[in-house]
Design a protein around this motif. Structure first.
Motif, PDB file in Angstrom:
ATOM      1  N   ILE A   1       0.831  -1.212   0.000  1.00  4.56           N
ATOM      2  CA  ILE A   1       0.000   0.000   0.000  1.00  4.56           C
ATOM      3  C   ILE A   1       0.864   1.260   0.000  1.00  4.56           C
ATOM      4  N   VAL A   2       2.022   1.183   0.673  1.00  2.29           N
ATOM      5  CA  VAL A   2       2.918   2.349   0.687  1.00  2.29           C
ATOM      6  C   VAL A   2       3.494   2.578  -0.711  1.00  2.29           C
ATOM      7  N   ALA A   3       3.773   1.483  -1.438  1.00  2.00           N
ATOM      8  CA  ALA A   3       4.292   1.631  -2.810  1.00  2.00           C
ATOM      9  C   ALA A   3       3.309   2.443  -3.659  1.00  2.00           C
ATOM     10  N   GLU A   4       2.016   2.213  -3.452  1.00  2.99           N
ATOM     11  CA  GLU A   4       1.018   2.957  -4.248  1.00  2.99           C
ATOM     12  C   GLU A   4       0.967   4.430  -3.838  1.00  2.99           C
ATOM     13  N   ALA A   5       1.101   4.696  -2.539  1.00  4.73           N
ATOM     14  CA  ALA A   5       1.098   6.100  -2.097  1.00  4.73           C
ATOM     15  C   ALA A   5       2.346   6.817  -2.623  1.00  4.73           C
ATOM     16  N   VAL A   6       3.479   6.115  -2.634  1.00  5.03           N
ATOM     17  CA  VAL A   6       4.727   6.717  -3.139  1.00  5.03           C
ATOM     18  C   VAL A   6       4.585   7.002  -4.644  1.00  5.03           C
ATOM     19  N   LYS A   7       3.952   6.064  -5.346  1.00  8.24           N
ATOM     20  CA  LYS A   7       3.693   6.253  -6.780  1.00  8.24           C
ATOM     21  C   LYS A   7       2.912   7.555  -7.015  1.00  8.24           C
ATOM     22  N   VAL A   8       1.883   7.752  -6.194  1.00  7.82           N
ATOM     23  CA  VAL A   8       1.039   8.949  -6.345  1.00  7.82           C
ATOM     24  C   VAL A   8       1.840  10.198  -5.988  1.00  7.82           C
ATOM     25  N   LEU A   9       2.612  10.140  -4.906  1.00 13.49           N
ATOM     26  CA  LEU A   9       3.421  11.305  -4.507  1.00 13.49           C
ATOM     27  C   LEU A   9       4.424  11.660  -5.612  1.00 13.49           C
ATOM     28  N   ASN A  10       5.075  10.644  -6.184  1.00 11.53           N
ATOM     29  CA  ASN A  10       6.047  10.911  -7.254  1.00 11.53           C
ATOM     30  C   ASN A  10       5.382  11.561  -8.453  1.00 11.53           C
ATOM     31  N   ALA A  11       4.152  11.137  -8.736  1.00 15.25           N
ATOM     32  CA  ALA A  11       3.451  11.659  -9.912  1.00 15.25           C
ATOM     33  C   ALA A  11       3.117  13.147  -9.768  1.00 15.25           C
ATOM     34  N   LEU A  12       3.137  13.658  -8.529  1.00 18.42           N
ATOM     35  CA  LEU A  12       2.817  15.081  -8.324  1.00 18.42           C
ATOM     36  C   LEU A  12       3.946  15.979  -8.805  1.00 18.42           C
ATOM     37  N   GLU A  13       5.143  15.382  -8.963  1.00 17.81           N
ATOM     38  CA  GLU A  13       6.335  16.113  -9.406  1.00 17.81           C
ATOM     39  C   GLU A  13       6.613  17.333  -8.542  1.00 17.81           C
ATOM     40  N   LEU A  14       6.530  17.143  -7.241  1.00 16.58           N
ATOM     41  CA  LEU A  14       6.889  18.208  -6.310  1.00 16.58           C
ATOM     42  C   LEU A  14       8.327  17.989  -5.870  1.00 16.58           C
TER      43      LEU A  14
ATOM     44  N   LYS B   1      -1.075 -10.420  -1.978  1.00 14.13           N
ATOM     45  CA  LYS B   1      -2.039 -10.924  -2.971  1.00 14.13           C
ATOM     46  C   LYS B   1      -2.535  -9.844  -3.924  1.00 14.13           C
ATOM     47  N   ASN B   2      -2.019  -8.628  -3.778  1.00 10.24           N
ATOM     48  CA  ASN B   2      -2.466  -7.520  -4.622  1.00 10.24           C
ATOM     49  C   ASN B   2      -3.973  -7.283  -4.519  1.00 10.24           C
ATOM     50  N   VAL B   3      -4.516  -7.456  -3.310  1.00 14.80           N
ATOM     51  CA  VAL B   3      -5.953  -7.182  -3.129  1.00 14.80           C
ATOM     52  C   VAL B   3      -6.223  -6.077  -2.101  1.00 14.80           C
ATOM     53  N   ALA B   4      -5.196  -5.678  -1.336  1.00 14.48           N
ATOM     54  CA  ALA B   4      -5.413  -4.661  -0.291  1.00 14.48           C
ATOM     55  C   ALA B   4      -5.822  -3.338  -0.924  1.00 14.48           C
ATOM     56  N   ASN B   5      -6.674  -2.615  -0.230  1.00 13.21           N
ATOM     57  CA  ASN B   5      -7.107  -1.293  -0.691  1.00 13.21           C
ATOM     58  C   ASN B   5      -6.029  -0.266  -0.302  1.00 13.21           C
ATOM     59  N   PRO B   6      -5.410   0.383  -1.280  1.00 13.10           N
ATOM     60  CA  PRO B   6      -4.359   1.354  -0.947  1.00 13.10           C
ATOM     61  C   PRO B   6      -4.899   2.764  -0.674  1.00 13.10           C
TER      62      PRO B   6
ATOM     63  N   GLU C   1     -21.901  -5.168  -6.714  1.00 13.67           N
ATOM     64  CA  GLU C   1     -22.477  -5.497  -8.033  1.00 13.67           C
ATOM     65  C   GLU C   1     -22.438  -4.268  -8.943  1.00 13.67           C
ATOM     66  N   GLY C   2     -21.964  -4.452 -10.158  1.00 17.87           N
ATOM     67  CA  GLY C   2     -21.998  -3.358 -11.128  1.00 17.87           C
ATOM     68  C   GLY C   2     -20.745  -2.492 -11.139  1.00 17.87           C
ATOM     69  N   THR C   3     -19.794  -2.769 -10.246  1.00 18.89           N
ATOM     70  CA  THR C   3     -18.535  -2.009 -10.244  1.00 18.89           C
ATOM     71  C   THR C   3     -17.407  -2.914 -10.744  1.00 18.89           C
ATOM     72  N   THR C   4     -16.240  -2.320 -10.992  1.00 21.10           N
ATOM     73  CA  THR C   4     -15.124  -3.062 -11.591  1.00 21.10           C
ATOM     74  C   THR C   4     -14.076  -3.402 -10.540  1.00 21.10           C
ATOM     75  N   ARG C   5     -13.787  -4.681 -10.408  1.00 19.45           N
ATOM     76  CA  ARG C   5     -12.833  -5.133  -9.402  1.00 19.45           C
ATOM     77  C   ARG C   5     -11.400  -4.910  -9.905  1.00 19.45           C
ATOM     78  N   VAL C   6     -10.586  -4.225  -9.093  1.00 19.50           N
ATOM     79  CA  VAL C   6      -9.174  -4.021  -9.460  1.00 19.50           C
ATOM     80  C   VAL C   6      -8.286  -4.410  -8.276  1.00 19.50           C
ATOM     81  N   GLY C   7      -7.000  -4.579  -8.549  1.00 19.32           N
ATOM     82  CA  GLY C   7      -6.033  -4.921  -7.514  1.00 19.32           C
ATOM     83  C   GLY C   7      -5.399  -3.666  -6.914  1.00 19.32           C
ATOM     84  N   THR C   8      -4.522  -3.901  -5.948  1.00 15.94           N
ATOM     85  CA  THR C   8      -3.842  -2.804  -5.244  1.00 15.94           C
ATOM     86  C   THR C   8      -3.096  -1.895  -6.219  1.00 15.94           C
ATOM     87  N   ALA C   9      -2.262  -2.507  -7.064  1.00 23.09           N
ATOM     88  CA  ALA C   9      -1.414  -1.725  -7.965  1.00 23.09           C
ATOM     89  C   ALA C   9      -2.254  -1.004  -9.024  1.00 23.09           C
ATOM     90  N   GLU C  10      -3.296  -1.685  -9.514  1.00 22.57           N
ATOM     91  CA  GLU C  10      -4.155  -1.053 -10.531  1.00 22.57           C
ATOM     92  C   GLU C  10      -4.874   0.155  -9.936  1.00 22.57           C
TER      93      GLU C  10
END
Ligand SMILES: NC(=O)c1ccc[n+]([C@@H]2O[C@H](COP(=O)([O-])OP(=O)(O)OC[C@H]3O[C@@H](n4cnc5c(N)ncnc54)[C@H](O)[C@@H]3O)[C@@H](O)[C@H]2O)c1
Ligand SMILES: CC(C)[C@H](C(=O)O)[C@@H](O)C(=O)O
Ligand SMILES: [Mg+2]
Length: 356
Positions: free
Chosen positions: A15-28, A288-293, A337-346
């Motif tokens: 989950i931290v990898a995903e937050a770091v990904k988002v922080l890096n994308a801010l280009e601050l 398992k790449n299922v945790a909510n980040p 029902e009716g929503t799209t299931r994605v993994g942590t990284a996605e």
């Protein structure tokens, strides 16, 4: 600006990898440095909070924390258990004020285990005192009882305690937070039974006199636990002690759809902060790449707002989270029902793609 990144155990690194990904994308313009913590640090160094990790955290402008804990370490002596790392960071950094906002995004109204109409539009701020109470009170331990129901029997004991300044400072935090919101504070206690919490109630009442614009009420913790699921929208700011706050914030997380949606900020008197999801290391779903980040990504947004003076960037992240939910993307914990299931990284990738 330097951010100490402490991923920890279980789902922490994912989950931290995903937050770091988002922080890096801010280009601050900030630097991030990682260090081991919890069971991962114990495995590497023999201690859950190595000196070098503590030093990095103390010297950083902010700490981004994942989670610590693993069942395989539950039989270690207490000072070596992974959980001591987060408790040690809170104590050494003096992080007494823990903000746990429980906000139900409109897209997740149906993900909550409560009826949609009870949680639609929910926005509660739980303020949990984080460095006192039975968590840190001394003495504690095991001994042979000399009195009580079974003299001569083995017993264990902890100490619940709060000093006046500890209660005053968290009460000020709560009243000031309420002034920026709906101007209502509910102080949660157990004054009908515990001396510590009669004192808590008295001191909060005294501090409240300095905030005549804020409406204060008091509620026993058992009733608060019930009211949270009966009529959660009656609450605005909830202020309470360390242990009650731990329990009530996990309860409140389900009002938002999932514990995987609840971020947190832990602040000290110097304005330093540690940011972590309110949940734990979830060993049952780790790797398992299922945790909510999203709780961690939203914690990163709180970090930008509270510690790094980047309100606009914080808002960009929160808007992006709202956007991915509106696109219908869901990790399994919030899927319906009716929503799209994605993994942590996605989910992390989708937040990055939704940044405006
Ligand atoms: N601040 C922290 O580091 C922290 C907080 C709480 C618990 N813990 C530790 O975590 C370990 C596990 O404790 P627990 O099982 O009682 O609590 P937990 O919060 O780790 O998990 C409780 C339940 O919620 C689920 N869950 C948690 N986070 C999720 C996420 N992001 N996405 C989807 N589902 C999620 C888990 O799969 C599990 O079913 C223990 O060692 C505990 O001490 C650490
Ligand atoms: C892991 C544990 C020490 C911690 C706490 O009880 O504070 C956790 O449950 C939390 O809510 O951050
Ligand atoms: Mg907890």
């Amino acid at each position: 600006m330097k951010i100490a990144v402490l991923p920890g155990d279980g789902i922490g690194p994912e989950i931290v990898a995903e937050a770091v990904k988002v922080l890096n994308a801010l280009e601050l313009d900030f630097e991030m440095e990682s260090a081991p913590v919890g069971g991962a640090a114990y495995a590497l160094t023999g201690h859950p909070l190595p000196e070098a990790t503590l030093k990095l955290a103390m010297e950083a402008d902010a700490v981004l924390f994942g989670a610590v804990g693993d069942w395989k370490y539950d039989t270690l002596d207490r000072p070596l258990r992974p959980e001591q790392a987060i408790l040690g960071l809170r104590k050494h950094m003096g992080l007494f004020a823990n903000f746990r906002p429980a906000i139900c995004y409109k897209e997740l109204t149906h993900a909550s285990s409560l009826k949609p109409e009870l949680v639609a539009g929910l926005d509660i701020l739980i303020i949990r005192e984080l460095t006192g109470d039975i968590y840190f009170g001394q003495p504690r331990g095991r001994r042979v009882a000399t009195d009580g129901h079974f003299p001569g029997a083995e017993e264990a004991f902890d100490t619940m305690r709060y000093s006046r300044p500890e209660i005053e400072r968290i009460a000020h935090v709560a009243f000031q937070a309420a002034q920026k919101r709906s101007k209502r504070v509910t102080s949660v206690d157990k004054a009908n039974v515990l001396e510590t919490f009669q004192f808590w109630k008295d001191v909060v009442t005294e501090v409240g006199k300095q905030y005549p614009d804020v409406q204060l009420d008091h509620m026993y913790v058992d009733n608060a636990a019930m009211q949270l699921v009966k009529e959660p929208k009656r609450f605005d700011v909830v202020v309470t002690g360390n242990m009650f706050g731990d329990i009530l914030s996990d309860e409140a997380s389900m009002l938002t759809g999932s514990i995987g949606m609840l971020p947190s900020a832990s602040l000290n008197a110097k304005g330093q902060g540690l940011y972590e999801p309110s949940h734990g290391s979830a060993p049952d779903i780790a790797g398992k790449n299922v945790a909510n980040p999203l709780a961690t990504i939203l914690s990163a947004a709180m970090m930008l707002r509270f510690s790094l003076n980047q309100e606009a960037a914080a808002q960009r992240i929160e808007d992006a989270v709202q956007a991915v939910l509106a696109q219908g993307l869901r990790t399994p914990d919030i899927w319906s029902e009716g929503t799209t299931r994605v993994g942590t990284a996605e989910m992390g990738d989708a937040v990055v793609a939704a940044l405006r």
